[in-house]
Design an enzyme around this catalytic site. Structure first.
Site, PDB file in Angstrom:
ATOM      1  N   GLY A 140       0.847  -1.113  -0.242  1.00 31.57           N
ATOM      2  CA  GLY A 140      -0.136  -0.197  -0.185  1.00 31.57           C
ATOM      3  C   GLY A 140       0.966   1.252  -0.007  1.00 31.57           C
ATOM      4  O   GLY A 140       2.133   1.182   0.133  1.00 31.57           O
ATOM      5  N   ASN A 141       0.244   2.337   0.131  1.00 27.63           N
ATOM      6  CA  ASN A 141       1.041   3.706  -0.184  1.00 27.63           C
ATOM      7  C   ASN A 141       1.856   4.028   1.371  1.00 27.63           C
ATOM      8  O   ASN A 141       2.871   4.639   1.322  1.00 27.63           O
ATOM      9  CB  ASN A 141      -0.122   4.730  -0.237  1.00 27.63           C
ATOM     10  CG  ASN A 141      -0.484   4.801  -1.591  1.00 27.63           C
ATOM     11  OD1 ASN A 141       0.048   4.952  -2.723  1.00 27.63           O
ATOM     12  ND2 ASN A 141      -1.860   4.445  -1.915  1.00 27.63           N
ATOM     13  N   THR A 142       1.289   3.389   2.262  1.00 25.74           N
ATOM     14  CA  THR A 142       1.887   3.761   3.626  1.00 25.74           C
ATOM     15  C   THR A 142       2.730   2.521   4.167  1.00 25.74           C
ATOM     16  O   THR A 142       3.812   2.327   4.470  1.00 25.74           O
ATOM     17  CB  THR A 142       0.867   3.830   4.689  1.00 25.74           C
ATOM     18  OG1 THR A 142       0.127   5.083   4.277  1.00 25.74           O
ATOM     19  CG2 THR A 142       1.610   4.169   6.276  1.00 25.74           C
ATOM     20  N   ASN A 143       2.133   1.037   3.961  1.00 25.45           N
ATOM     21  CA  ASN A 143       2.721   0.178   4.548  1.00 25.45           C
ATOM     22  C   ASN A 143       2.599  -1.062   3.425  1.00 25.45           C
ATOM     23  O   ASN A 143       1.789  -1.146   2.823  1.00 25.45           O
ATOM     24  CB  ASN A 143       1.855  -0.509   5.936  1.00 25.45           C
ATOM     25  CG  ASN A 143       2.131   0.654   6.923  1.00 25.45           C
ATOM     26  OD1 ASN A 143       3.438   0.836   7.322  1.00 25.45           O
ATOM     27  ND2 ASN A 143       1.388   0.972   7.799  1.00 25.45           N
ATOM     28  N   THR A 144       3.554  -1.920   3.588  1.00 28.68           N
ATOM     29  CA  THR A 144       3.656  -3.363   2.926  1.00 28.68           C
ATOM     30  C   THR A 144       3.470  -4.233   3.862  1.00 28.68           C
ATOM     31  O   THR A 144       4.135  -4.426   4.798  1.00 28.68           O
ATOM     32  CB  THR A 144       4.862  -3.353   1.996  1.00 28.68           C
ATOM     33  OG1 THR A 144       4.820  -2.386   1.008  1.00 28.68           O
ATOM     34  CG2 THR A 144       4.915  -4.679   1.127  1.00 28.68           C
ATOM     35  N   GLY A 150      -7.524   0.189  -8.668  1.00 26.57           N
ATOM     36  CA  GLY A 150      -6.589  -0.078  -8.081  1.00 26.57           C
ATOM     37  C   GLY A 150      -6.627  -1.534  -7.539  1.00 26.57           C
ATOM     38  O   GLY A 150      -7.635  -2.083  -7.222  1.00 26.57           O
ATOM     39  N   ASP A 171      -5.785  -3.178  -5.123  1.00 23.84           N
ATOM     40  CA  ASP A 171      -6.152  -3.460  -3.933  1.00 23.84           C
ATOM     41  C   ASP A 171      -7.691  -3.584  -3.665  1.00 23.84           C
ATOM     42  O   ASP A 171      -8.159  -4.230  -2.976  1.00 23.84           O
ATOM     43  CB  ASP A 171      -5.589  -2.635  -2.812  1.00 23.84           C
ATOM     44  CG  ASP A 171      -5.925  -1.132  -2.973  1.00 23.84           C
ATOM     45  OD1 ASP A 171      -6.109  -0.880  -4.329  1.00 23.84           O
ATOM     46  OD2 ASP A 171      -5.944  -0.364  -2.241  1.00 23.84           O
ATOM     47  N   ASP A 217     -12.648   0.353   2.918  1.00 18.53           N
ATOM     48  CA  ASP A 217     -11.559   0.107   3.248  1.00 18.53           C
ATOM     49  C   ASP A 217     -10.823   1.484   3.998  1.00 18.53           C
ATOM     50  O   ASP A 217     -10.499   2.421   3.208  1.00 18.53           O
ATOM     51  CB  ASP A 217     -10.689  -0.361   2.269  1.00 18.53           C
ATOM     52  CG  ASP A 217      -9.164  -0.949   2.576  1.00 18.53           C
ATOM     53  OD1 ASP A 217      -8.651  -0.776   3.734  1.00 18.53           O
ATOM     54  OD2 ASP A 217      -8.303  -1.433   1.637  1.00 18.53           O
ATOM     55  N   THR A 248      -4.709   4.457   3.367  1.00 23.38           N
ATOM     56  CA  THR A 248      -4.377   5.759   2.992  1.00 23.38           C
ATOM     57  C   THR A 248      -5.318   6.622   2.400  1.00 23.38           C
ATOM     58  O   THR A 248      -5.605   7.888   2.792  1.00 23.38           O
ATOM     59  CB  THR A 248      -3.195   5.817   2.107  1.00 23.38           C
ATOM     60  OG1 THR A 248      -2.143   4.824   2.642  1.00 23.38           O
ATOM     61  CG2 THR A 248      -2.465   7.273   1.770  1.00 23.38           C
TER      62      THR A 248
END
Length: 257
Positions: free
Chosen positions: A8-12, A107, A109, A129, A132
């Site tokens: 994701g944009n913040t965490n993987t 996207g 996700d 969801d 971010t």
């Protein structure tokens, strides 16, 4: 075993799937500069610490950050001798094709979440969801993704407020005891929390009106439980919805081989 990766944009997030259950799930800050070797050292250390003897032979990736995909592919090729399935690429098939405007990019996700949502709860579904961005994705009776809504995420809104207004501090989101704040921090927390409660209620109501259907609502994302405290906004909160979707999509593509 299967390595499922949700970038994701913040965490993987990395999860190990043994065919029946997730043995472990770990997350790391998303960084497009992180190399395949660094990923491998990090994963190997965690596997060793948790004493999981995982012989990874397959992988599936969903990424909203295109620049990260290359190094994740290298990780899988070099260290696990496998070619990862990447959601959103032509070689990755979905159980039901999205029904959106031609040329529209959705996207990965969001697609993964709707596949898992339909599998678990059936059609006529809204998946919320809290990432971010806060996204609302709509699944029809046949299981097809038909569109949705994208709003700024909770933490993104807090960060933007702090950055744009010099006198306002950065605060953590929490459920306030009352709407009327008696200090600056409480006022910000109230505005964000009750504001997002209203956002979810309003968007879900509008989608139901447009679809002329009651529509089930499920939520996922790290902040979903915070907004599921006595408001009956969601029929269910699914903590690992994206990972479940990745496993389902991987299995679907294997069955087509």
């Amino acid at each position: 075993m299967l390595l499922a990766i949700d970038c994701g944009n913040t965490n993987t997030v990395f999860s190990i799937w043994d065919g029946t259950q997730f043995l472990a799930t770990w997350r790391i800050a998303t960084d497009h500069k992180r190399t395949a070797d660094e990923y491998h050292v990090w994963l190997s250390t965690l596997l060793s610490l948790t004493k999981i003897e995982a012989r990874i032979s397959e992988a599936v990736i969903s990424s909203t950050v295109p620049r990260v995909v290359f190094n994740l592919r290298v990780l899988c090729n070099r260290y696990y001798d496998c070619r990862p399935l990447v959601v959103g690429k032509p070689e990755c098939r979905l159980p039901v094709a999205p029904r959106v405007d031609q040329g529209t990019t959705v996207g990965p996700d969001r697609l993964v979440n709707t596949v898992a949502g339909f599998h678990l709860h059936g059609g006529n579904l809204i998946v919320v969801d809290f990432g971010t961005a806060t996204t609302f994705d709509v699944v029809d009776a046949d299981g097809a993704y038909i569109g949705g809504v994208i709003a700024p995420g909770v933490n993104l809104s807090l960060e933007a407020l702090h950055m744009a207004a010099a006198a306002l501090p950065h605060v953590d989101v929490t459920k306030p005891q009352q709407a009327i704040g008696t200090n600056t921090v409480a006022c910000i927390q109230s505005g964000v929390y009750w504001g997002y409660i209203g956002l979810v209620e309003g968007i879900v109501r509008q989608i139901r009106l447009e679809r002329d259907s009651p529509m089930k609502v499920i939520a996922t994302g790290g902040l979903a439980p915070l907004f599921d405290q006595g408001f009956n906004l969601f029929d269910r909160v699914e903590d690992d919805l994206t990972m479940q979707g990745l496993v389902l999509i991987h299995q679907y593509n294997k069955d087509l081989e």
